[in-house]
Design a protein around this motif. Structure first.
Motif, mmCIF file in Angstrom:
data_model
loop_
_atom_site.group_PDB
_atom_site.id
_atom_site.type_symbol
_atom_site.label_atom_id
_atom_site.label_comp_id
_atom_site.label_asym_id
_atom_site.label_seq_id
_atom_site.Cartn_x
_atom_site.Cartn_y
_atom_site.Cartn_z
ATOM 1 N N MET A 134 -9.450 18.148 4.145
ATOM 2 C CA MET A 134 -8.271 17.591 4.782
ATOM 3 C C MET A 134 -7.549 16.711 3.771
ATOM 4 O O MET A 134 -8.133 15.850 3.143
ATOM 5 N N LYS A 135 -6.272 16.960 3.634
ATOM 6 C CA LYS A 135 -5.413 16.157 2.758
ATOM 7 C C LYS A 135 -4.172 15.819 3.560
ATOM 8 O O LYS A 135 -3.268 16.638 3.696
ATOM 9 N N LYS A 136 -4.166 14.599 4.117
ATOM 10 C CA LYS A 136 -3.090 14.241 5.028
ATOM 11 C C LYS A 136 -2.760 12.764 4.921
ATOM 12 O O LYS A 136 -3.634 11.941 4.660
ATOM 13 N N VAL A 137 -1.485 12.463 5.167
ATOM 14 C CA VAL A 137 -1.022 11.074 5.184
ATOM 15 C C VAL A 137 -0.286 10.833 6.491
ATOM 16 O O VAL A 137 0.633 11.570 6.843
ATOM 17 N N TYR A 138 -0.725 9.817 7.218
ATOM 18 C CA TYR A 138 -0.020 9.342 8.409
ATOM 19 C C TYR A 138 0.771 8.116 7.959
ATOM 20 O O TYR A 138 0.186 7.169 7.415
ATOM 21 N N TYR A 139 2.073 8.152 8.166
ATOM 22 C CA TYR A 139 2.916 7.084 7.648
ATOM 23 C C TYR A 139 4.170 6.943 8.504
ATOM 24 O O TYR A 139 4.395 7.711 9.438
ATOM 25 N N CYS A 173 9.290 2.916 6.651
ATOM 26 C CA CYS A 173 8.516 1.801 6.084
ATOM 27 C C CYS A 173 8.571 1.850 4.553
ATOM 28 O O CYS A 173 8.065 2.794 3.945
ATOM 29 N N ASP A 174 9.182 0.832 3.958
ATOM 30 C CA ASP A 174 9.294 0.780 2.502
ATOM 31 C C ASP A 174 7.929 0.689 1.827
ATOM 32 O O ASP A 174 7.718 1.254 0.761
ATOM 33 N N THR A 175 6.999 -0.018 2.458
ATOM 34 C CA THR A 175 5.656 -0.139 1.895
ATOM 35 C C THR A 175 4.968 1.228 1.861
ATOM 36 O O THR A 175 4.357 1.594 0.854
ATOM 37 N N CYS A 176 5.079 1.989 2.941
ATOM 38 C CA CYS A 176 4.496 3.336 2.972
ATOM 39 C C CYS A 176 5.103 4.203 1.871
ATOM 40 O O CYS A 176 4.381 4.901 1.149
ATOM 41 N N LYS A 177 6.415 4.160 1.745
ATOM 42 C CA LYS A 177 7.105 4.970 0.731
ATOM 43 C C LYS A 177 6.655 4.575 -0.674
ATOM 44 O O LYS A 177 6.415 5.440 -1.519
ATOM 45 N N ARG A 178 6.533 3.273 -0.917
ATOM 46 C CA ARG A 178 6.112 2.789 -2.227
ATOM 47 C C ARG A 178 4.692 3.269 -2.558
ATOM 48 O O ARG A 178 4.417 3.729 -3.671
ATOM 49 N N ILE A 179 3.798 3.187 -1.576
ATOM 50 C CA ILE A 179 2.409 3.592 -1.786
ATOM 51 C C ILE A 179 2.323 5.098 -2.028
ATOM 52 O O ILE A 179 1.628 5.550 -2.942
ATOM 53 N N ILE A 180 3.025 5.882 -1.229
ATOM 54 C CA ILE A 180 3.000 7.339 -1.395
ATOM 55 C C ILE A 180 3.509 7.718 -2.785
ATOM 56 O O ILE A 180 2.921 8.565 -3.469
ATOM 57 N N LYS A 181 4.559 7.061 -3.224
ATOM 58 C CA LYS A 181 5.112 7.338 -4.556
ATOM 59 C C LYS A 181 4.101 6.955 -5.637
ATOM 60 O O LYS A 181 3.880 7.700 -6.593
ATOM 61 N N ALA A 182 3.469 5.804 -5.483
ATOM 62 C CA ALA A 182 2.503 5.320 -6.477
ATOM 63 C C ALA A 182 1.275 6.220 -6.568
ATOM 64 O O ALA A 182 0.683 6.366 -7.641
ATOM 65 N N LYS A 210 6.282 8.214 13.716
ATOM 66 C CA LYS A 210 7.348 7.834 14.642
ATOM 67 C C LYS A 210 7.981 9.079 15.271
ATOM 68 O O LYS A 210 8.380 9.061 16.428
ATOM 69 N N THR A 211 8.036 10.161 14.505
ATOM 70 C CA THR A 211 8.676 11.382 15.004
ATOM 71 C C THR A 211 7.667 12.398 15.535
ATOM 72 O O THR A 211 8.006 13.198 16.403
ATOM 73 N N VAL A 212 6.443 12.367 15.014
ATOM 74 C CA VAL A 212 5.382 13.269 15.485
ATOM 75 C C VAL A 212 4.208 12.397 15.912
ATOM 76 O O VAL A 212 3.497 11.843 15.070
ATOM 77 N N GLU A 213 4.028 12.269 17.218
ATOM 78 C CA GLU A 213 2.995 11.375 17.743
ATOM 79 C C GLU A 213 1.599 11.783 17.302
ATOM 80 O O GLU A 213 1.308 12.969 17.132
ATOM 81 N N ILE A 214 0.757 10.790 17.157
ATOM 82 C CA ILE A 214 -0.649 11.026 16.841
ATOM 83 C C ILE A 214 -1.326 11.577 18.086
ATOM 84 O O ILE A 214 -1.157 11.040 19.179
ATOM 85 N N LYS A 241 -2.492 1.073 11.788
ATOM 86 C CA LYS A 241 -2.384 0.438 10.477
ATOM 87 C C LYS A 241 -1.982 1.543 9.497
ATOM 88 O O LYS A 241 -2.571 2.619 9.505
ATOM 89 N N ARG A 242 -0.962 1.275 8.664
ATOM 90 C CA ARG A 242 -0.456 2.348 7.824
ATOM 91 C C ARG A 242 -0.323 1.921 6.372
ATOM 92 O O ARG A 242 -0.203 0.752 6.106
ATOM 93 N N PRO A 243 -0.299 2.971 5.530
ATOM 94 C CA PRO A 243 -0.527 4.382 5.829
ATOM 95 C C PRO A 243 -2.016 4.670 6.013
ATOM 96 O O PRO A 243 -2.864 3.883 5.593
ATOM 97 N N VAL A 244 -2.297 5.796 6.635
ATOM 98 C CA VAL A 244 -3.669 6.294 6.726
ATOM 99 C C VAL A 244 -3.703 7.569 5.894
ATOM 100 O O VAL A 244 -2.929 8.493 6.143
ATOM 101 N N ILE A 245 -4.582 7.578 4.919
ATOM 102 C CA ILE A 245 -4.689 8.721 4.022
ATOM 103 C C ILE A 245 -6.055 9.363 4.217
ATOM 104 O O ILE A 245 -7.086 8.692 4.100
#
Length: 117
Positions: free
Chosen positions: A1-6, A10-19, A32-36, A89-93
């Motif tokens: 499984m390779k997945k990110v819930y974000y 959220c600027d913090t989520c975007k920054r982490i994903i980019k990093a 927010k758009t696809v419920e868990i 709590k996000r992101p969840v990787i």
């Protein structure tokens, strides 16, 4: 499984994903758009060991609903996360059989090491 819930807002989520410079085979789910789903949350719980570890006590609703004054159970944490995305709590990787929860520097570094090993 390779997945990110974000959260895409959220600027913090975007920054982490980019990093993290994630490989293209990662799946991204904007919570927010696809419920868990219940099964997704159960999978996260299995990897993390508790719903509380997935629960954000920084969420504005946490304070607004007075949850700090209540004794929440694992079932409560699960229910709140399923009811409103802001409680996750996000992101969840998810990477292979590992889970990385939140945005602490230590968590992000551990995810980076695991994914880029």
């Amino acid at each position: 499984m390779k997945k990110v819930y974000y959260l895409s807002t959220c600027d913090t989520c975007k920054r982490i994903i980019k990093a993290l410079n994630l490989p293209q085979d990662f799946e991204f789910q904007d919570i927010k758009t696809v419920e868990i789903t219940d099964s997704q949350l159960t999978e996260m719980n299995t990897l993390s060991g508790s719903f509380e570890s997935l629960f954000s006590k920084r969420a504005r609703l946490y304070k607004e609903l007075g949850l700090k004054e209540k004794q929440l159970t694992e079932a409560d944490f699960k229910q709140y996360i399923l009811e409103h995305y802001t409680f996750l709590k996000r992101p969840v990787i998810l990477y292979k059989d590992q889970i990385f929860i939140g945005n602490s520097k230590k968590t992000v570094e551990a995810a980076k090491l695991a994914i880029n090993e």
